[in-house]
Write an enzyme that holds these catalytic residues in place. Structure first.
Site: not given
Ligand code: TPP
Lengths: 384, 334
Positions: B34, B63-65, B88, B91, B93, B134
């Site tokens: 990501e 966005l998908a681990e 992180f 994340f 998990y 985090h």
């Molecule tokens: C499972 C997970 N993976 C990665 C993250 C790290 N992270 C925090 S916000 C974010 C982007 C999220 O984007 P979106 O869902 O579009 O929401 P926005 O922040 O734009 O409101 C990421 C990758 C996380 N919080 N949770």
């Protein structure tokens, strides 16, 4: 007859009758995001509601700028701003009845505040003195969720439980465009549709997941289209049009409450600020795009509608501004006070009843802190 | 003759350089995760890779681990060498299903026919003032899963050397990057990176006669600081940097403990069920007759990772380490 001849004579029977479980047509979202402001539909909107939305948007913007300022001053560890997304945040809170539940993500502190939760308690997580600062039961707001999309199945489960108990409670769950890629999003929508749970999923498509634009996130015609695959209606709405978001979410909530099952709402909006104060958005997007969205500002849209229709005058604008200033001043003052920190609280509430091991560790920390205090006292004494 | 002065580099820069050099040397090395492309990662550890090698070699994924690691498995099956980034610790998990059910055991299930040369980079640990989710120290979960190498650097040179080796390894490696050391600096020459000990070897960072501190990752600098401070109290402490939790270097650890007869294991991860329990047990099993005192542990408390304003009370610090050293039954000496 040879085997081949027998085969030649074989006529496959048709499969047993097939029909789709649901007619997909009514589930499909509109081709364009639904709008109210500046269209004919605005004439039908309740003037009082529009004025209420306006006051909340102005407050919401001020809340965002205040929280951002507090972050710059070091009062918050981090702040994911919802500047530009206030219409979604506010509408999500206003469409719910008191008995309903809200499931916010880290970006949705404004929705939480608009629901009535104390802003200082709401910002506890981001200030960093505790994880969740408010009592979820007090306003029926689940804790702010950071692991993306993980709050969605919770909303489904809660709504399902309410239905099993015979309560007409609706859950509204919020998620970002990036979050829709997570497995939990899929699982939550599927469960919700199969169980016909009274849930509304609000996806705020703000264009980015940190640096990743929607084009790299999905190849779907729209995020709202994803609903169809689960057998629930998908609605596409202009996320900066507070009246439209309020109407679409309101319809979805009523539909769910009446036993009609879940709805997926995609609100098309834009993240005006960087992902958080720690992010540098210039690395992945240009100013022109941001400016185009600034011109489609949710507050300006509503203000224009209200003023052209004579529903808002200069004193009205001023009153909303004044109200927002008071809220900001209060927030500023309270956030500028040092939070009370009790290191011993680290060991509380890990379990319903503490363990022998935690008691031991608690005693260790207490002894350390007492020794630290003694050293400090001795130093001060020596200095005197 | 002129000698070019070698400038200091950060651990983050050394990690970036390791991926860059690996990608240049081997066209099958692909980075995915990501925000790793255009942004260069939230910690900028993949900075410049997409620009130099193109988006097919350094890819911003959806966005998908679970998807990131699951597709990496498929890529590895087809001969690529994926280096995936989990943004992180906490994340990662969602990717556990893939990691535990497939990545860790594919070699074994297929009788060696389908190894998975995947590197899973995970920024881990606390101390950066991060809010909830985090700052986890998740190493015990990985250590408890046979089939995974678990590696964590504490120095700039190791960051480069261990990551190069992890990427080159035909086994899956969980590469834990102590995020509070990302900006730590050391003189290090990217053009002539120093050779380091291989994965599986621990290194004595400081020799000492009286007791051995056994540690890794973010706690290494803390232990070195504690060892300095201990001199004032009259203790000469040794510090062992494990570098590799799996495979575990019994030899180096036990040799050190046999020399001093006293040991304290230090880590941020929670004590109960944490890595220190395994380490203390191994030392006791192998060095019992050399021990002057029980092996002690200084670890994070057995609580969910605290909020940033309270984390200093949780993290093992110099004082807590010295308190443990003081409890190593010195009275018996006399
Ligand atoms: C499972 C997970 N993976 C990665 C993250 C790290 N992270 C925090 S916000 C974010 C982007 C999220 O984007 P979106 O869902 O579009 O929401 P926005 O922040 O734009 O409101 C990421 C990758 C996380 N919080 N949770």
């Amino acid at each position: 007859m040879t085997v081949m001849e027998q085969r030649g004579a074989y006529r496959p029977s048709p499969p047993p009758a097939w029909q789709p479980r649901t007619d997909p047509a009514p589930l499909l979202p509109d081709a364009e995001p639904y709008r109210v402001l500046g269209t004919e539909a605005a004439g039908k909107a309740d003037p009082d509601l529009l004025r209420r939305l306006y006051a909340q948007l102005v407050r919401g913007r001020r809340y965002n700028t205040q929280a951002t300022a507090l972050t710059k001053q070091g009062r918050l560890a981090v702040y994911p701003s919802s500047t530009g997304q206030e219409a979604c945040e506010v509408a999500a809170a206003l469409v719910l009845e008191e008995r309903d539940w809200l499931f916010p993500s880290y970006r949705d502190t404004l929705a939480v505040v608009a629901r009535g939760v104390d802003p200082v308690e709401t910002l506890t997580l981001l200030r960093g003195d505790w994880h969740n600062g408010y009592d979820p039961h007090a306003h029926r707001v689940a804790p702010l969720s950071t692991p993306l999309a993980t709050q969605l199945p919770h909303a489904v489960g809660l709504a399902h439980a309410a239905r099993l108990k015979g309560d007409d409670v609706v859950a509204l769950a919020m998620v970002g465009d990036g979050g829709t890629s997570e497995g939990d999003f899929h699982e939550a929508l599927n469960f919700a549709a199969v169980w016909q749970a009274p849930v509304v999923f609000l996806v705020q498509n703000n264009g980015f997941a940190i640096s990743v634009p929607l084009a790299k996130q999905t190849a779907a015609p729209s995020l709202a289209h994803k609903a169809v695959g689960y057998g629930m209606p998908g609605r596409l709405v202009d996320g900066n049009d507070a009246a439209a978001v309020h109407e679409v979410l309101g319809d979805a909530v009523r539909h769910a409450r009446a036993g009609g099952g879940p709805t997926l709402v995609e609100a098309v909006t834009y993240r005006i600020e960087a992902h958080t104060n720690a992010d540098d958005a210039t690395r992945y997007r240009g100013d022109a795009e941001v400016e185009a969205w600034r011109a489609h500002d949710p507050i300006r849209l509503l203000e224009q509608e209200l003023t052209t229709r004579g529903l808002l005058d200069e004193p009205g604008v001023e009153a909303a501004r004044q109200d927002a200033e008071e809220m900001a001043a209060d927030l500023r003052e309270r956030m500028n006070q040092e939070p009370e920190l009790d290191p011993m609280a680290l060991f509380d509430h890990v379990y319903a009843e503490t363990t022998a091991q935690l008691r031991e560790q608690r005693a260790l920390l207490r002894a350390e802190l007492e020794a630290e205090q003694e050293r400090n006292d001795a130093q001060e004494g020596g200095a005197r | 003759m002129t000698t070019v002065a070698v400038k200091p580099a950060t651990m983050a820069q050394a990690l970036t350089r390791a991926m860059r050099d690996a990608m240049a040397a081997d066209p099958t090395v692909h980075v995915l995760g990501e925000d790793v492309g255009t942004l260069g990662g939230v910690f900028r550890v993949t900075d410049g890779l997409a620009k130099e090698f193109g988006e097919d070699r350094c890819t911003d994924t959806p966005l998908a681990e679970a998807g990131i690691l699951g597709t990496a498995v498929g890529m590895a099956m087809y001969g690529l060498r994926p280096v995936v980034e989990m943004q992180f610790d906490a994340f990662a998990y969602p990717a556990f299903e893939q990691l535990i059910s497939h990545v860790s055991r594919m070699r074994n299930r297929t009788r060696g026919r389908m190894p998975l040369p995947i590197t899973v980079r995970v920024p881990y640990g606390g101390g950066i003032g991060g809010v909830e989710h985090h700052s986890d120290s998740s190493e015990a979960y990985y250590m408890a899963t046979p089939g995974l190498h678990v590696v964590t650097p504490a120095t700039v040179a190791d960051a480069y050397g261990l990551l190069r080796e992890a990427i080159a390894s035909d086994d899956p490696v969980v590469f834990l990057e102590p995020k509070r050391l990302y900006w730590s600096k050391d003189t290090w020459d990217p053009e002539h990176p120093a050779d380091v000990e291989p994965i599986g070897r621990a290194v004595v960072r400081r020799t000492g006669r009286d007791a051995t501190l056994i540690t890794y990752g973010p706690s290494v600098p803390v232990c070195l600081e504690a060892a300095e401070a201990a001199q004032a109290e009259g203790w000469d402490l040794e510090v062992v940097d494990l570098r590799s939790l799996v495979p575990f270097d019994d030899e180096t650890v036990c040799a050190a403990v046999r020399r001093t007869g006293r040991a304290v294991v230090v880590h941020e991860a929670t004590g109960f069920g944490g890595p220190g329990g395994e380490i203390a047990a191994r030392i006791t099993e192998r060095c019992f007759h050399h021990l002057e005192a029980p092996v002690l542990r200084v670890a994070g408390f057995d609580i969910p990772y605290p909020p940033p304003m309270l984390e200093r009370h949780h993290l093992p610090g110099v004082d807590r380490i010295l308190d443990a050293v003081a409890r190593l039954q010195w009275e018996a000496e006399g």
